[in-house]
Design an enzyme around this catalytic site. Structure first.
Site, short mmCIF file in Angstrom:
data_model
loop_
_atom_site.label_atom_id
_atom_site.label_comp_id
_atom_site.label_asym_id
_atom_site.label_seq_id
_atom_site.Cartn_x
_atom_site.Cartn_y
_atom_site.Cartn_z
N SER A 141 -52.38 -26.35 29.16
CA SER A 141 -52.21 -27.28 30.29
C SER A 141 -50.87 -27.15 31.00
CB SER A 141 -52.38 -28.72 29.79
OG SER A 141 -53.69 -28.95 29.33
N GLU A 197 0.80 -1.23 0.00
CA GLU A 197 0.00 0.00 0.00
C GLU A 197 0.83 1.29 0.00
OE1 GLU A 197 -3.32 0.31 -0.24
OE2 GLU A 197 -3.43 -1.87 -0.56
#
Length: 780
Positions: free
Chosen positions: A476, A198
């Site tokens: 239930s 870079e």
């Protein structure tokens, strides 16, 4: 006569010659004035940019999200663990299988008969209670358990913790995430390669490189378009750190000035370290992946220090354009760019020819697409956020880099996700339905820690969290709390106490009548109390609840841990109360923990970014029901699975594994529930449709199937069998509730408290069956 004087031609010419002189002077004055103003403005602008550069660079550079960790895998001799599960745990935290272990993050496996022997090199980790360094250890697995655990010298290890899996973060609004790393902890090869690719002149220029600009301009001129950029690494940092990505001449000028200022104020090491932590390397959902440390985790599920040459080259290749070179979407581009970086490494002498050849032959080596996400378990992370919100501001969680250690077990979570997805898909196919959804909550029994949470049949999709927010009638599932209310009154009620299962009618104040009926539409007359729960008789439960009083049942639900709305109507006795799966898990945990209430918790510890403890979340317990009544109810819930509504799935479990639970089905089968537990794990499952439409699923044909699939895969221990206090077992006749004997027909083995043993015996007709019943095999 006066003679008029004639003007000299020279004088007239002289006056005309002064006019241009005054004009030029005025122009020069305005020029210098304008130049001064422009200079002053430029100076002020530079001073402003200088202030901006220093203020952000010297202050808090980033809003670092809180990092959330799962519970670590704790190894000890005797732990229930298979080779398959152990390797899955190792792979989940990025360990690599090798022939011979040489460094952290590696493991090797050998087989000797039925024993698997592992050599493991841990990475070490800064836990909430102590720092543990990287170390080698040996682990042997035989018969589904840890048989030996030794350190590198062969001495026994009492406990070994592997580093926890990072499961997500609490991100700031701008959606950036990063793992900060110091320059001295960055592998030298990565830093050197980054500069070689870079910015070769990084150490020599002062923020901008005129030679680089000229070289790029010449390349672009020859190509007839933009093929190369002239920005230095410092300029790239300025663009990403301070500016927008707008393409304009003014922004480039600003970028160049700020790059020079940055280079003037700070040394190269600081600039490089900031770049390494700032660079954008990809996207994970809504979060941007910034910095090489997080990039290593995102693409390889490994720390930066463990990357090989090929992996290092791929990360640096992504700097050029993380989207364009995305290795999942564009593997060919990524491979080409990686190989170009490898060539640069070889050209600069960073690797030799053999390493170059080996690295170019290597695959990209990334984790499977979607296998790693910065937010791996969204339903559980949402629970963590809600519990943290009681003690922390959201902005602190989003920016201070807190380290949050949770109770989540990745092993349990992954199984809960897979089981939910596979079983729901199968149910849709078998019953020809669409749009079925589900939720699962799994906790440890006793500690009340949430081990897993699934809020959607596609667990990683996020969105609506049904485990926390889907409030549905529980049917239930409420019945055990009616029977517990009775068992808490041992002078009046015991497991064999006869109760009525005849039709019942309750008239409300508004004149409406409540007339519950059994699912079979049959009545059974007088039945033992235990049978009313085991067979889930609606009429028997309703009659018992009315006899006990609605207020008593309300208080039982409250004591069990439910603090939501309970309608003041008799129908709550059969489940007309709405809860989320998490709330159901909370009250059922009280049943599983022998009457001890423990608030469910997902957080263990919170540390600062520097490792300092902020807050502990200790275990909080309170005995709210008698151990005797709770044990009796647990046993009845075991009967539900052995002989009642859950018996169809129990055959897949061994007889000596004591499991307990209850099905729940609401009107028109809109909701299918199951809540059940072993001695170690409690799991609650809900299935239904988001639009509340009917399904063909009852609790036993729907949610119970998911629960059984999950519990069948977990290494777990059975519920407690030893009766507490004054509880003892005896044989009773199930039709009359009187004393019986082991070989008598209809005899049932039940736990009774002192004073509950009948004084008379029922007639005994010998049971000619040769095979002992399950409780006989269990207690032998």
């Amino acid at each position: 006569m006066t003679r008029r004087r004639r003007k000299s031609p020279n004088r007239r010419r002289g006056k005309r010659s002064t006019a241009p002189r005054h004009g030029w002077a005025l122009a020069r004055l305005w020029f210098w004035y304008g130049l001064g103003v422009v200079t002053l403005i430029a100076l002020l602008w530079v001073l402003y940019l200088n202030h901006v550069v220093q203020e952000k660079f010297e202050g808090k550079k980033w809003s670092v999200p809180a990092r959330v960790y799962a519970r670590p895998l704790e190894l000890y001799q005797g732990l229930a663990l298979t080779a398959e599960l152990f390797e899955q745990e190792l792979l989940a935290i990025g360990y690599r299988p090798v022939e011979r272990v040489s460094g952290p993050g590696q493991y090797a496996r050998q087989r000797s008969g039925g024993t698997s022997i592992y050599q493991v090199y841990s990475r070490g980790f800064e836990f909430w209670d102590q720092d543990e360094s990287a170390r080698r250890f040996e682990l042997s697995l035989a018969s589904g358990r840890v048989s030996t655990l030794r350190d590198a010298s062969g001495d026994p290890l009492p406990l070994m913790r592997l580093e926890p899996e990072e499961i997500g973060g609490i991100f700031p609004a701008h959606g950036e995430d990063r793992l900060l790393v110091r320059l001295e902890d960055v592998p030298p090869r990565l830093g050197e390669t980054l500069l070689a690719v870079e910015d070769r002149n990084f150490l020599d220029h002062h923020g901008i490189s005129f030679s680089g600009i000229a070289r790029a301009a010449w390349a672009n001129l020859r190509a007839g378009g933009v093929v190369q950029g002239g920005s230095t690494l410092t300029q790239q940092l300025v663009k990403n750190f301070y500016l927008t990505h707008e393409r304009s001449f003014s922004r480039k000028i600003q970028e160049a000035i700020m790059a020079v200022l940055l280079d003037w104020h700070y040394d190269k090491a600081e600039i490089l370290e900031t770049y390494i932590n700032e660079v954008y390397l990809g996207q994970s959902g809504a979060q941007g992946v910034h910095g090489f440390a997080l990039g290593a985790q995102h693409y390889f599920r490994q720390p930066l220090s463990e990357l090989d040459t090929s992996q290092t080259a791929l990360l640096i290749a992504l700097v050029k354009g993380a989207s364009y070179y995305n290795p999942w979407r564009h593997p060919e581009r990524a491979l080409e760019r990686r190989d170009l970086v490898l060539k640069v490494m070889a050209r600069e002498g960073l690797i030799d020819a053999a390493t170059l050849r080996q690295a170019r032959e290597a695959p990209l080596g990334i984790v499977p697409s979607g296998d790693y996400n910065l937010q791996s378990y969204p339903a559980f992370i949402e629970l963590v956020k809600r519990q943290l919100s009681r003690d922390y501001r959201e902005e602190d969680l989003q920016s201070d880099g807190l380290r949050i250690f949770t109770s989540l077990s990745p092993m349990v979570q992954r199984r809960a996700e897979r089981v939910m997805s596979e079983r729901v898909h199968r149910l849709e196919q078998d019953y020809g339905i669409e749009g079925l959804q589900g939720a699962t909550v799994v906790t440890s029994v006793g500690a009340g820690e949430v081990l897993a949470m699934v809020g959607d049949r596609n667990a990683r999709s996020g969105g609506f969290n049904r485990a926390l927010d889907a409030r549905r009638p529980i049917g239930s599932l409420v019945k055990p709390f009616v029977y517990l209310t009775a068992l808490e009154q041992p002078e009046q009620y015991g497991p064999a106490t006869l109760i009525s299962d005849e039709p019942v009618t309750v008239e409300a104040k508004n004149g409406q009548r409540w007339q519950p009926r059994n699912a079979s539409l049959e009545s059974h007359g007088e039945v033992p109390l235990y049978l009313g729960l085991v067979n889930s008789y609606n009429q028997a439960t309703a009659r018992l609840g009315m006899e006990l009083g609605l207020e008593s049942v309300y208080q039982t639900l409250r004591r069990a841990g439910f603090d939501g709305h309970i309608p003041q109507v008799p129908s709550i006795l059969l489940g007309a109360v709405e809860m989320t799966p998490t709330e159901v898990a909370g009250i059922y945990h009280t049943l599983a923990a022998e009457g001890v209430y423990t608030p469910l918790r997902a957080i263990r510890e919170v540390l600062t970014a520097e490792g300092e403890p902020l807050r502990r979340y200790p275990l909080s317990v309170e005995q709210r029901f008698s151990t005797e009544g709770s044990f009796q109810l647990q046993y009845l819930l075991q009967l539900v699975l052995r002989e009642g509504t859950g018996k169809q799935v129990y055959q897949q479990f061994p007889d000596d594994l004591a499991l307990a639970g209850k099905t729940g089905t609401t009107n028109d089968q809109r909701d299918s529930w199951f809540a059940g537990f072993s001695g170690q794990h409690l799991a609650v499952v809900w299935l239904g449709r988001d639009n509340n439409k009917e399904t063909p699923l009852s609790g036993s044909t729907g949610a119970l199937q998911v629960w059984a699939d999950l519990m069948g895969e977990l290494p777990t221990q059975g519920a407690a069998l030893a009766p507490p206090g004054d509880v003892s077992f005896d044989w009773l006749d199930q039709s009359t509730g009187l004393l019986s004997a082991e070989r008598c027909e209809g005899a049932v083995w039940l736990p009774l408290r002192e004073g509950q043993t009948p004084q008379t015996s029922a007639p005994c007709h010998l049971d000619r069956s040769e095979s002992p019943r399950w409780w006989q095999r269990l207690w032998r």
